[in-house]
Design an enzyme around this catalytic site. Structure first.
Site, PDB file in Angstrom:
ATOM      1  CE  LYS A 127      -7.890   2.032  -0.575  1.00 18.19           C
ATOM      2  NZ  LYS A 127      -6.765   2.875  -0.241  1.00 18.19           N
ATOM      3  CG  HIS A 156      -1.879   1.111   1.315  1.00 24.23           C
ATOM      4  ND1 HIS A 156      -3.203   0.913   1.662  1.00 24.23           N
ATOM      5  CD2 HIS A 156      -1.754   2.445   1.122  1.00 24.23           C
ATOM      6  CE1 HIS A 156      -3.839   2.072   1.653  1.00 24.23           C
ATOM      7  NE2 HIS A 156      -2.973   3.023   1.341  1.00 24.23           N
ATOM      8  CG  ASP A 206      -1.685   4.672   4.179  1.00 22.29           C
ATOM      9  OD1 ASP A 206      -1.751   5.130   3.025  1.00 22.29           O
ATOM     10  OD2 ASP A 206      -2.445   5.024   5.091  1.00 22.29           O
ATOM     11  CG  HIS A 217      -9.755   4.410   3.545  1.00 17.93           C
ATOM     12  ND1 HIS A 217      -8.550   5.074   3.607  1.00 17.93           N
ATOM     13  CD2 HIS A 217     -10.429   4.770   4.680  1.00 17.93           C
ATOM     14  CE1 HIS A 217      -8.498   5.801   4.711  1.00 17.93           C
ATOM     15  NE2 HIS A 217      -9.638   5.642   5.378  1.00 17.93           N
ATOM     16  CG  HIS A 277      -4.898   1.975   5.838  1.00 18.36           C
ATOM     17  ND1 HIS A 277      -6.218   1.973   6.194  1.00 18.36           N
ATOM     18  CD2 HIS A 277      -4.832   2.689   4.684  1.00 18.36           C
ATOM     19  CE1 HIS A 277      -6.912   2.656   5.305  1.00 18.36           C
ATOM     20  NE2 HIS A 277      -6.092   3.093   4.380  1.00 18.36           N
ATOM     21  CG  HIS A 309      -0.807   7.039  -0.798  1.00 22.24           C
ATOM     22  ND1 HIS A 309      -2.031   7.193  -1.409  1.00 22.24           N
ATOM     23  CD2 HIS A 309      -1.042   6.302   0.318  1.00 22.24           C
ATOM     24  CE1 HIS A 309      -2.969   6.594  -0.689  1.00 22.24           C
ATOM     25  NE2 HIS A 309      -2.399   6.047   0.369  1.00 22.24           N
TER      26      HIS A 309
HETATM   27  C1  NCD Z   1      -3.520   8.987   2.418  1.00 19.46           C
HETATM   28  C2  NCD Z   1      -3.037  10.048   1.429  1.00 19.46           C
HETATM   29  O1  NCD Z   1      -2.538  11.080   1.856  1.00 19.46           O
HETATM   30  O2  NCD Z   1      -3.163   9.821   0.225  1.00 19.46           O
HETATM   31  N1  NCD Z   1      -3.632   9.575   3.719  1.00 19.46           N
HETATM   32  C3  NCD Z   1      -3.620   8.923   4.906  1.00 19.46           C
HETATM   33  O3  NCD Z   1      -3.823   9.583   5.926  1.00 19.46           O
HETATM   34  N2  NCD Z   1      -3.371   7.640   4.998  1.00 19.46           N
HETATM   35  C4  NCD Z   1      -4.813   8.391   1.954  1.00 19.46           C
HETATM   36  C5  NCD Z   1      -5.228   7.147   2.684  1.00 19.46           C
HETATM   37  O4  NCD Z   1      -4.665   6.079   2.473  1.00 19.46           O
HETATM   38  O5  NCD Z   1      -6.140   7.233   3.499  1.00 19.46           O
HETATM   39 ZN    ZN Z   2      -3.350   4.986   1.769  1.00 25.11          ZN
END
Ligand code: NCD
Ligand code: ZN
Length: 321
Positions: A90, A10, A233, A127, A161, A12
């Site tokens: 997702k 996971h 995450d 999520h 998560h 970003h």
């Molecule tokens: C994530 C993001 O910033 O893209 N933020 C987070 O607090 N985890 C998005 C997500 O996975 O919820």
């Molecule tokens: Zn995330």
């Protein structure tokens, strides 16, 4: 310590300059990662997904992006076109986290998509939060996970998560439920966020919870539960945006050194958590990559570009070679 083909389930990476800044940290420590689609606009169609994947490939070596597409009311034709390009779809409940405004407003509306995914063998990544009281949001989502698991017994569902310990018990109750655990939900509690000076850099969704939640998550991870997979995450935001309240923790630079300390030499369980469980549960086949950690003091970066990473300035006993 040598890890074989670690996978972050996971991640970003954002786009453009931000991607160029953060991607090297993941590519150094991982053979592959599941890439989240919550960009602006979201990665919710094949063209956008292929372009985004190409951007990741162009900016890394020896690193496989496993792409997730943003859930919408896909028809069969669209889903068939996407099938070979994606790892999972997702599901973001609308407005629940960063860039999720275009998410799902009512789960019933996507039941036909879930039916098709189940037939096509495409996993669902979720999520799992309601819009209730912030500390109860995951717990309130448990009934939705149970319903999805029962209504689609052949659909593999990843509870992303998790920070609430009750969710761990769903793993043995429902064959088709899996979960990812982040570094921050594994190691921190709400005290690190709001217990002393407010720490906006540890503000994320789902919010980090109680010592009991953390301890239970640690217990399940330490015993090597097969359905629990590491998913960082890691979610970078500029310091400026963090101070405006953006949710997300940039953990990528410190992941393997922090996990190496957590596993205290139990390389077998470490290996399962960061790789084997994911590969076996989801038949992930990516080029093999060995990642070595040596016992040498290493200090986590204080700042990366305009982002403050998790554990900034902390000393670790292991260093990634
Ligand atoms: C994530 C993001 O910033 O893209 N933020 C987070 O607090 N985890 C998005 C997500 O996975 O919820
Ligand atoms: Zn995330």
């Amino acid at each position: 310590m040598t890890l074989n083909t670690p996978i972050d389930m996971h991640l970003h990476l954002r786009e453009g300059e931000m991607l160029k800044t953060v991607l090297p940290y993941s590519a150094k420590q991982f053979a592959a990662a599941v890439i989240m689609p919550n960009l602006v606009p979201p990665v919710d169609n094949k063209n956008r997904l292929i372009d985004y994947k190409e951007e990741i490939v162009q900016n890394s070596d020896n690193f496989t992006p496993l792409m997730n597409v943003f859930m919408k009311e896909f028809d069969e034709e669209e889903l068939l076109k996407l099938k070979d390009e994606i790892f999972a779809v997702k599901l973001y409940p609308a407005g629940i986290t960063t860039n999720s405004e275009g998410g799902v407003k009512s789960i019933e509306k996507i039941y036909s998509v879930l039916e098709m995914m189940s037939e096509l063998n495409i996993p669902l990544s979720v999520h799992g939060e309601t819009n209730g009281f912030v500390l109860d949001r995951e717990r309130e989502f448990i009934d939705i996970y149970k319903k999805l698991a029962k209504d689609f017994p052949n659909l593999k569902i990843i509870m992303e998560h998790i920070g609430t310990s009750e969710m761990l018990y769903l793993l043995d109750e429902y064959e088709n439920l899996y979960t990812t655990v982040t570094l921050h939900h594994l190691l921190l509690t709400l005290d690190e966020v709001v217990g002393g000076m407010l720490n906006p850099h540890y503000f994320c969704k789902p919010i980090i919870k109680t010592p009991k939640d953390r301890d239970e998550i640690q217990k399940f991870v330490k015993k090597g539960h097969k359905k629990i997979m590491f998913g960082s995450d890691s979610a970078p935001h500029s310091i400026k945006n963090k101070l405006k309240g953006a949710a997300g923790i940039f953990s990528a630079p410190v992941i393997l050194p922090a996990l190496a300390e957590f596993f205290e030499g139990d390389l077998e369980t470490f290996q399962k958590f960061v790789s084997d469980n994911a590969r076996e549960n989801f038949n992930i086949n990516v080029p093999e990559k060995k990642v070595e950690l040596i016992e040498e003091e290493w200090t986590a970066p204080y700042i990366v570009g305009n982002i403050k990473p998790m554990f900034a300035g902390k000393k670790f006993k292991f260093k990634v070679l």
